[in-house]
Design an enzyme around this catalytic site. Structure first.
Site, PDB file in Angstrom:
ATOM      1  CG  ASP A  83       8.385  -9.017  -5.716  1.00 46.44           C
ATOM      2  OD1 ASP A  83       8.113  -8.920  -6.919  1.00 46.44           O
ATOM      3  OD2 ASP A  83       9.077  -8.176  -5.121  1.00 46.44           O
TER       4      ASP A  83
ATOM      5  NE  ARG B  11      10.724  -8.675  -0.365  1.00 49.16           N
ATOM      6  CZ  ARG B  11      10.420  -8.117  -1.531  1.00 49.16           C
ATOM      7  NH1 ARG B  11      10.423  -6.799  -1.668  1.00 49.16           N
ATOM      8  NH2 ARG B  11      10.161  -8.858  -2.577  1.00 49.16           N
TER       9      ARG B  11
ATOM     10  CB  THR C  72      12.632  -0.703  -6.456  1.00 51.51           C
ATOM     11  OG1 THR C  72      11.667  -1.742  -6.546  1.00 51.51           O
ATOM     12  CG2 THR C  72      13.541  -0.996  -5.295  1.00 51.51           C
TER      13      THR C  72
ATOM     14  CD  GLU D 165       7.605  -5.155  -2.544  1.00 48.04           C
ATOM     15  OE1 GLU D 165       7.901  -5.995  -3.407  1.00 48.04           O
ATOM     16  OE2 GLU D 165       8.174  -4.047  -2.435  1.00 48.04           O
TER      17      GLU D 165
ATOM     18  CB  SER E 279      15.646  -8.526  -7.812  1.00 50.18           C
ATOM     19  OG  SER E 279      14.968  -9.602  -8.372  1.00 50.18           O
TER      20      SER E 279
ATOM     21  N   GLY F 104      13.677  -4.066 -10.734  1.00 46.91           N
ATOM     22  CA  GLY F 104      13.100  -5.414 -10.745  1.00 46.91           C
ATOM     23  C   GLY F 104      14.172  -6.458 -10.931  1.00 46.91           C
TER      24      GLY F 104
ATOM     25  CG  ASN G 180       6.210  -5.264  -6.647  1.00 52.43           C
ATOM     26  OD1 ASN G 180       7.271  -5.332  -7.250  1.00 52.43           O
ATOM     27  ND2 ASN G 180       5.227  -6.089  -6.867  1.00 52.43           N
TER      28      ASN G 180
HETATM   29  N1  GLY Z   1       9.704  -5.583  -5.552  1.00 51.84           N
HETATM   30  C1  GLY Z   1      10.981  -5.507  -6.077  1.00 51.84           C
HETATM   31  C2  GLY Z   1      11.939  -6.484  -5.500  1.00 51.84           C
HETATM   32  O1  GLY Z   1      11.878  -6.716  -4.332  1.00 51.84           O
HETATM   33  O2  GLY Z   1      12.768  -7.042  -6.160  1.00 51.84           O
END
Ligand code: GLY
Length: 554
Positions: free
Chosen positions: A407, A92, A365, A404, A440, A460, A385
């Protein structure tokens, strides 16, 4: 003579056991035919599922630039058959070291629209390049130069623009036009390219080659890093050399739970996916869903979704920065407690649950699923994202930066204050330097005595409920085509509305129970699933008909 027979008998037993524990075929399902083909070519060349995962990830980064990429990150859930070990590679993105809570707010403390979505300030430090290097060096058996070769070829030779590409490019036209390097690659004469137009990415090919040659140094140091930093800084970004140098993937223990005799293995924080999925399954554990009338089943599932998403908003964030009450959230007793408060035929308005701010994560995604003939598995969900991420490409890098950072909760701690999407967020997911933003993404294994599924999807905040529907499908014995095709419905606590695809729910009955409904006309999700049925000695795979992907068994 007798001992010979005994030896023979045991040999046969061992051989038989071996025969039933290894899949008869390998399979890959991904969101793009070129990525599936890249992974299969690596398996044919003697690579394992992890080598194939490198090839598929990198090829998706080239041919699905609106979904994932070297400028983004993701979660790779691995099953190592020989060691009977499972691990999640957390690649991530992290917030840059100069990031801070107020970075997307104006002087009056209000969120500046677009700042966390478009341009380099929206980008977290990418994790995908480091994750690919780690996958190859720790789990693969082929050199990175071999597993990256199909992606390098695809970047150089190009891929054809499809209707989906055109929709995504149209949606992000403004952001792409604002970045001359991105516009040169992804647009034609500064407009959405026509169908069949070939997108070539020579700069990206060179960046992939640097990664293949020098490993993580090929991206996070040297010429590529210089271009990333210079391009980002010139356009108002805050990345520094220290950000790139310090980026590390994390190996995390997946979230594991049980549901109706199946072991469920899914993504750990900073994904909210595994925890929310298990909360929903724990709420539903004592209901014989299969035997219930359709509307009653849907009502229970919707109420389980509502409650799991409430907790998601309150508790979940990067576990390296915030304390998450995982034991409680994952306990079966807690699931039963939540279940007792669901009324049999009456919706619970979200506003009557203990209030908390909720936030939706971005919506473009990608996911792929791999099984090799040695029984190794990969479920991976990757993202930048928004479609085409931030839209910003540092000149000469070929790398589209993610957005991102959106988020995170841009303005946490003030329930009711909307973010750029009109949604609001909690303090567990507030921006901090070096922190991972809540996700998510939910790559998942569903493991029964006879059926093992590898699955996941983009979408998402709707990812987790799509995965829930798929888990229930596997447990209820559905086939892969049915699982990826079935119409879906979703509730995420706030806004208090059931989103649904045509034909997914008993609309009148649910409305009578007090549910507010919203039809999603064009559908959503792009699920990729591989299923190994040990008793039938059969491997099947399917790619969501809503997307343009390809699943192949061989
Ligand atoms: N950017 C989508 C997620 O990580 O949920």
């Amino acid at each position: 003579m007798r001992s010979m027979w005994i030896l023979w008998f045991y040999l046969c037993l061992i051989l038989q056991a071996g025969a039933v524990t290894l899949p008869p075929k390998a399979a890959i399902a991904s969101a793009h035919p070129m990525a599936t083909e890249a992974g299969l070519s690596i398996l044919r060349a003697g690579g394992n599922a992890f080598d194939a995962a490198v090839a598929v990830s990198a090829t998706l980064a080239v041919v699905e630039p609106y979904s994932s990429g070297l400028g983004g990150g993701g979660f790779w859930l691995l099953h190592l058959e020989k060691e009977k070990r499972q691990v999640m590679i957390d690649g991530r993105e992290v917030a840059p070291l100069r990031a801070h809570r107020g970075m997307y707010l104006d002087r009056t403390g209000e969120v500046v629209p677009g700042l966390s979505v478009d341009g380099p300030l929206a980008a977290g430090i990418p994790g995908e390049p480091a994750a690919l290097v780690h996958l190859a060096s720790q789990y693969g058996r082929l050199p990175l130069s071999q597993s990256l070769a199909p992606a390098i070829r695809a970047a150089r030779e190009g891929f054809k623009v499809t209707p989906h590409y055109r929709r995504m490019a149209k949606f992000r036209l403004q952001a792409l036009r604002a970045s001359p390097a991105a516009a040169r690659v992804f647009l034609h004469n500064n407009a959405v390219p026509p169908p069949g137009y070939v997108i070539r990415q020579p700069d990206l090919a060179r960046t992939l080659e640097a990664l293949a040659r020098r490993g993580r140094e090929g991206f996070y140091a040297g010429e590529v890093a210089r271009r990333l930093l210079e391009g980002s800084r010139r356009a108002g970004g805050i990345w520094t050399q220290a950000d790139l140098r310090q980026y590390r993937i994390k190996e995390r223990k997946p979230i594991v739970g049980q549901y109706h005799g199946y072991r469920i293995v899914s993504a750990a924080p900073p994904s909210s996916g595994g925890v929310a999925l298990l909360t929903m399954l724990n709420i539903l554990q004592d209901d014989a869903l299969r035997t219930l009338p359709a509307a009653r089943r849907q009502h229970l599932i919707i109420e389980a979704m509502r409650r799991a998403y409430r907790d998601r908003a309150e508790y979940l964030g990067d576990a390296d920065f915030v304390t998450i009450p995982l034991d409680r959230l994952l306990s079966r007793d807690y699931g039963r407690q939540l279940r007792r408060r669901i009324l049999p035929e009456k919706a619970t308005p979200s506003e009557t649950l203990v209030p908390v701010a909720a936030k939706q994560s971005g919506f473009h995604t990608t996911h792929f699923s791999i099984l090799d003939k040695e029984g190794n598995r990969v479920a991976a969900t990757l993202s930048i994202n928004y479609p085409f991420g931030s839209g910003f490409m540092p000149p000469g890098s070929g790398v589209l930066l993610n957005d991102e950072m959106d988020d995170f909760s841009a303005k946490p701690g003030k329930p009711g204050t909307p973010n750029v999407y009109g949604l609001v967020g909690g303090t567990a997911n507030a921006i901090e330097a070096g922190k991972r933003m809540l996700s998510s993404m939910s790559p998942t294994f569903v493991e029964g005595p006879q059926r093992i599924a590898i699955l996941g999807t983009p979408g998402g905040s709707r990812i987790i409920t799509m995965v829930l529907h798929a888990v229930l499908g596997v447990v209820e014995g559905k086939g892969v085509q049915q699982i990826v095709s079935q119409p879906r419905y979703h509730h995420q606590y706030l806004p208090d509305v059931v989103q649904f695809e045509q034909g997914a729910i008993e609309e009148e009955a649910l409305q009578r129970m007090g549910h507010r409904l919203k039809l999603i006309r064009n559908g959503y999700g792009n699920m990729q699933i591989v299923l190994w049925e040990k008793d039938k000695q059969r491997v099947t795979a399917a790619s969501d008909p809503r997307g343009e992907g390809m699943a192949q068994v061989e």
